[in-house]
Design a protein around this motif. Sequence first.
Motif, PDB file in Angstrom:
ATOM      1  N   ARG A  93       0.826  -1.213   0.000  1.00  0.00           N
ATOM      2  CA  ARG A  93       0.000   0.000   0.000  1.00  0.00           C
ATOM      3  C   ARG A  93       0.859   1.262   0.000  1.00  0.00           C
ATOM      4  NH1 ARG A  93      -1.811   3.023   4.113  1.00  0.00           N
ATOM      5  NH2 ARG A  93      -1.562   1.393   5.699  1.00  0.00           N
ATOM      6  N   LYS A  94       1.930   1.266   0.773  1.00  0.00           N
ATOM      7  CA  LYS A  94       2.798   2.439   0.824  1.00  0.00           C
ATOM      8  C   LYS A  94       3.485   2.678  -0.526  1.00  0.00           C
ATOM      9  CE  LYS A  94       2.247   3.655   5.165  1.00  0.00           C
ATOM     10  NZ  LYS A  94       1.621   4.945   5.538  1.00  0.00           N
ATOM     11  N   ASN A  95       3.797   1.599  -1.247  1.00  0.00           N
ATOM     12  CA  ASN A  95       4.347   1.749  -2.592  1.00  0.00           C
ATOM     13  C   ASN A  95       3.343   2.436  -3.511  1.00  0.00           C
ATOM     14  OD1 ASN A  95       7.071   0.549  -3.700  1.00  0.00           O
ATOM     15  ND2 ASN A  95       6.477  -0.806  -2.007  1.00  0.00           N
ATOM     16  N   VAL A  96       2.091   2.021  -3.424  1.00  0.00           N
ATOM     17  CA  VAL A  96       1.055   2.618  -4.276  1.00  0.00           C
ATOM     18  C   VAL A  96       0.815   4.072  -3.879  1.00  0.00           C
ATOM     19  CG1 VAL A  96      -1.364   2.467  -5.007  1.00  0.00           C
ATOM     20  CG2 VAL A  96      -0.007   0.378  -4.734  1.00  0.00           C
ATOM     21  N   GLU A  97       0.931   4.360  -2.595  1.00  0.00           N
ATOM     22  CA  GLU A  97       0.702   5.717  -2.095  1.00  0.00           C
ATOM     23  C   GLU A  97       1.865   6.673  -2.370  1.00  0.00           C
ATOM     24  OE1 GLU A  97      -0.170   5.910   2.037  1.00  0.00           O
ATOM     25  OE2 GLU A  97      -2.023   4.760   1.904  1.00  0.00           O
ATOM     26  N   ARG A 101       1.737  10.731  -2.109  1.00  0.00           N
ATOM     27  CA  ARG A 101       2.333  11.454  -0.978  1.00  0.00           C
ATOM     28  C   ARG A 101       3.252  12.564  -1.476  1.00  0.00           C
ATOM     29  NH1 ARG A 101       6.859  10.360   2.215  1.00  0.00           N
ATOM     30  NH2 ARG A 101       7.117   8.298   1.306  1.00  0.00           N
ATOM     31  N   MET A 102       4.018  12.273  -2.576  1.00  0.00           N
ATOM     32  CA  MET A 102       4.902  13.290  -3.144  1.00  0.00           C
ATOM     33  C   MET A 102       4.111  14.483  -3.685  1.00  0.00           C
ATOM     34  SD  MET A 102       8.049  12.314  -2.714  1.00  0.00           S
ATOM     35  CE  MET A 102       7.434  11.797  -1.111  1.00  0.00           C
ATOM     36  N   LYS A 103       2.874  14.228  -4.097  1.00  0.00           N
ATOM     37  CA  LYS A 103       2.020  15.307  -4.599  1.00  0.00           C
ATOM     38  C   LYS A 103       1.344  16.089  -3.473  1.00  0.00           C
ATOM     39  CE  LYS A 103       0.717  13.068  -8.959  1.00  0.00           C
ATOM     40  NZ  LYS A 103      -0.399  12.471  -9.734  1.00  0.00           N
ATOM     41  N   GLY A 104       1.490  15.600  -2.231  1.00  0.00           N
ATOM     42  CA  GLY A 104       0.885  16.291  -1.098  1.00  0.00           C
ATOM     43  C   GLY A 104      -0.557  15.924  -0.837  1.00  0.00           C
ATOM     44  N   MET A 105      -1.008  14.778  -1.343  1.00  0.00           N
ATOM     45  CA  MET A 105      -2.390  14.359  -1.102  1.00  0.00           C
ATOM     46  C   MET A 105      -2.577  14.007   0.372  1.00  0.00           C
ATOM     47  SD  MET A 105      -4.535  11.235  -2.911  1.00  0.00           S
ATOM     48  CE  MET A 105      -4.621  12.044  -4.509  1.00  0.00           C
ATOM     49  N   PRO A 106      -3.677  14.423   0.996  1.00  0.00           N
ATOM     50  CA  PRO A 106      -3.931  14.119   2.407  1.00  0.00           C
ATOM     51  C   PRO A 106      -3.957  12.609   2.669  1.00  0.00           C
ATOM     52  CG  PRO A 106      -5.446  15.798   1.621  1.00  0.00           C
ATOM     53  CD  PRO A 106      -4.721  15.281   0.412  1.00  0.00           C
ATOM     54  N   PRO A 107      -3.512  12.179   3.864  1.00  0.00           N
ATOM     55  CA  PRO A 107      -3.403  10.749   4.174  1.00  0.00           C
ATOM     56  C   PRO A 107      -4.687   9.956   3.948  1.00  0.00           C
ATOM     57  CG  PRO A 107      -2.285  12.037   5.848  1.00  0.00           C
ATOM     58  CD  PRO A 107      -2.973  13.022   4.952  1.00  0.00           C
ATOM     59  N   ALA A 108      -5.828  10.461   4.362  1.00  0.00           N
ATOM     60  CA  ALA A 108      -7.076   9.709   4.213  1.00  0.00           C
ATOM     61  C   ALA A 108      -7.417   9.490   2.749  1.00  0.00           C
ATOM     62  CB  ALA A 108      -8.220  10.437   4.921  1.00  0.00           C
ATOM     63  N   GLU A 109      -7.190  10.497   1.941  1.00  0.00           N
ATOM     64  CA  GLU A 109      -7.474  10.384   0.505  1.00  0.00           C
ATOM     65  C   GLU A 109      -6.498   9.425  -0.168  1.00  0.00           C
ATOM     66  OE1 GLU A 109      -8.035  13.294  -3.418  1.00  0.00           O
ATOM     67  OE2 GLU A 109      -7.736  14.165  -1.414  1.00  0.00           O
ATOM     68  N   ARG A 110      -5.211   9.496   0.255  1.00  0.00           N
ATOM     69  CA  ARG A 110      -4.202   8.559  -0.257  1.00  0.00           C
ATOM     70  C   ARG A 110      -4.603   7.126   0.035  1.00  0.00           C
ATOM     71  NH1 ARG A 110       0.141  11.493   2.460  1.00  0.00           N
ATOM     72  NH2 ARG A 110       0.487   9.631   3.717  1.00  0.00           N
ATOM     73  N   GLU A 112      -7.561   5.855   0.687  1.00  0.00           N
ATOM     74  CA  GLU A 112      -8.750   5.435  -0.058  1.00  0.00           C
ATOM     75  C   GLU A 112      -8.396   5.111  -1.503  1.00  0.00           C
ATOM     76  OE1 GLU A 112     -11.972   5.602  -2.762  1.00  0.00           O
ATOM     77  OE2 GLU A 112     -10.487   7.219  -2.631  1.00  0.00           O
ATOM     78  N   ARG A 113      -7.568   5.966  -2.124  1.00  0.00           N
ATOM     79  CA  ARG A 113      -7.240   5.730  -3.519  1.00  0.00           C
ATOM     80  C   ARG A 113      -6.332   4.510  -3.702  1.00  0.00           C
ATOM     81  NH1 ARG A 113      -5.204  10.339  -7.681  1.00  0.00           N
ATOM     82  NH2 ARG A 113      -7.080  11.346  -6.837  1.00  0.00           N
ATOM     83  N   ALA A 114      -5.353   4.342  -2.818  1.00  0.00           N
ATOM     84  CA  ALA A 114      -4.462   3.183  -2.907  1.00  0.00           C
ATOM     85  C   ALA A 114      -5.246   1.888  -2.777  1.00  0.00           C
ATOM     86  CB  ALA A 114      -3.385   3.264  -1.829  1.00  0.00           C
ATOM     87  N   ILE A 144       1.611  -1.615 -11.538  1.00  0.00           N
ATOM     88  CA  ILE A 144       0.523  -1.085 -12.368  1.00  0.00           C
ATOM     89  C   ILE A 144      -0.434  -0.263 -11.510  1.00  0.00           C
ATOM     90  CG2 ILE A 144      -1.498  -1.729 -13.754  1.00  0.00           C
ATOM     91  CD1 ILE A 144       0.194  -4.155 -14.744  1.00  0.00           C
ATOM     92  N   ALA A 145      -0.776  -0.792 -10.320  1.00  0.00           N
ATOM     93  CA  ALA A 145      -1.673  -0.057  -9.418  1.00  0.00           C
ATOM     94  C   ALA A 145      -1.056   1.281  -9.024  1.00  0.00           C
ATOM     95  CB  ALA A 145      -1.967  -0.892  -8.173  1.00  0.00           C
ATOM     96  N   ARG A 146       0.256   1.305  -8.771  1.00  0.00           N
ATOM     97  CA  ARG A 146       0.928   2.544  -8.367  1.00  0.00           C
ATOM     98  C   ARG A 146       0.840   3.601  -9.468  1.00  0.00           C
ATOM     99  NH1 ARG A 146       7.157   2.137  -6.880  1.00  0.00           N
ATOM    100  NH2 ARG A 146       7.228   1.618  -9.095  1.00  0.00           N
ATOM    101  N   VAL A 147       1.046   3.174 -10.718  1.00  0.00           N
ATOM    102  CA  VAL A 147       0.956   4.117 -11.831  1.00  0.00           C
ATOM    103  C   VAL A 147      -0.481   4.605 -12.009  1.00  0.00           C
ATOM    104  CG1 VAL A 147       1.145   4.340 -14.335  1.00  0.00           C
ATOM    105  CG2 VAL A 147       2.979   3.251 -13.044  1.00  0.00           C
ATOM    106  N   LEU A 148      -1.436   3.677 -11.978  1.00  0.00           N
ATOM    107  CA  LEU A 148      -2.833   4.050 -12.192  1.00  0.00           C
ATOM    108  C   LEU A 148      -3.359   4.969 -11.090  1.00  0.00           C
ATOM    109  CD1 LEU A 148      -4.340   0.654 -13.397  1.00  0.00           C
ATOM    110  CD2 LEU A 148      -3.848   2.669 -14.792  1.00  0.00           C
ATOM    111  N   ALA A 149      -2.874   4.774  -9.862  1.00  0.00           N
ATOM    112  CA  ALA A 149      -3.337   5.596  -8.742  1.00  0.00           C
ATOM    113  C   ALA A 149      -3.017   7.069  -8.953  1.00  0.00           C
ATOM    114  CB  ALA A 149      -2.713   5.111  -7.435  1.00  0.00           C
TER     115      ALA A 149
END
Length: 254
Positions: A93-97, A101-110, A112-114, A144-149
């Motif tokens: 999950r942290k790999n996908v996030e 995270r580098m874009k500054g997305m809030p943790p809860a949103e990260r 959910e999307r991951a 693939i999930a990391r890129v798509l996220a």
Amino acid sequence: MTLELSGIGKRFRLGGEEVVALEDVSLSVAPGELAVVVGPSGCGKSTLLNIVAGLERAGTGRAVLNGREITGPGADRGMVFQSYTLFPWLTVRKNVEFGLRMKGMPPAERLERARRYLDLVGLAEFENALPGQLSGGMKQRVAIARVLANRPEMLLMDEPFGALDAQTRLLLQDLLLKVWQKHKTTILFITHDIDEAILLADRIFIMSRRPGRILAELPVDIERPRDHTVTVSPRFTAIKKDIMEMLWKEIAQD
């Protein structure tokens, strides 16, 4: 996202000699299209993809994305390599996030999307596993999930299933078709596998041996949605025969 390549050429030095990798390559990819490039080994397929990714600069010609010349990497493009390029110390999950995270997305949103994209690639139950605990096919699904996220407008794939065993490769081809059918992300896919190209593509660009040029552009007029049952159809066999004949003429030259 529309891609236009016009007269792309690329030279580099190897052992003191100049090598012509690409010569006058022109092609276009329409929004939502899944385009595949095939060609002999060493013909410059990966170099071409790196130019589109902004990782290399063309020596001649223009690479234009949505009307703007490509001058470097961008968030509008996501790349999946043959190697998995995961951080071994981070969980799935942290790999996908990571990009989020580098874009500054809030943790809860990260979070959910991951989780949404891990579920899409069938790895929801492995979110807390480390990459070293996964098979090769599972690692590539995480990649693939990391890129798509990151929701790129264009997905660039450089032989992403080439290092996998035959059965896992079939599973990931079917997964990619399902993901693309759902999201219709524009994809430029590089492969040396003719069956893979026909199964996936809307259009196939066939490259010559080095220096790489576009020999032909073939539409794949096989109805979608597709799965591996189409590989035994007469139309699939006919397209494969045409591609094999073109490539054989290239590799059989003295």
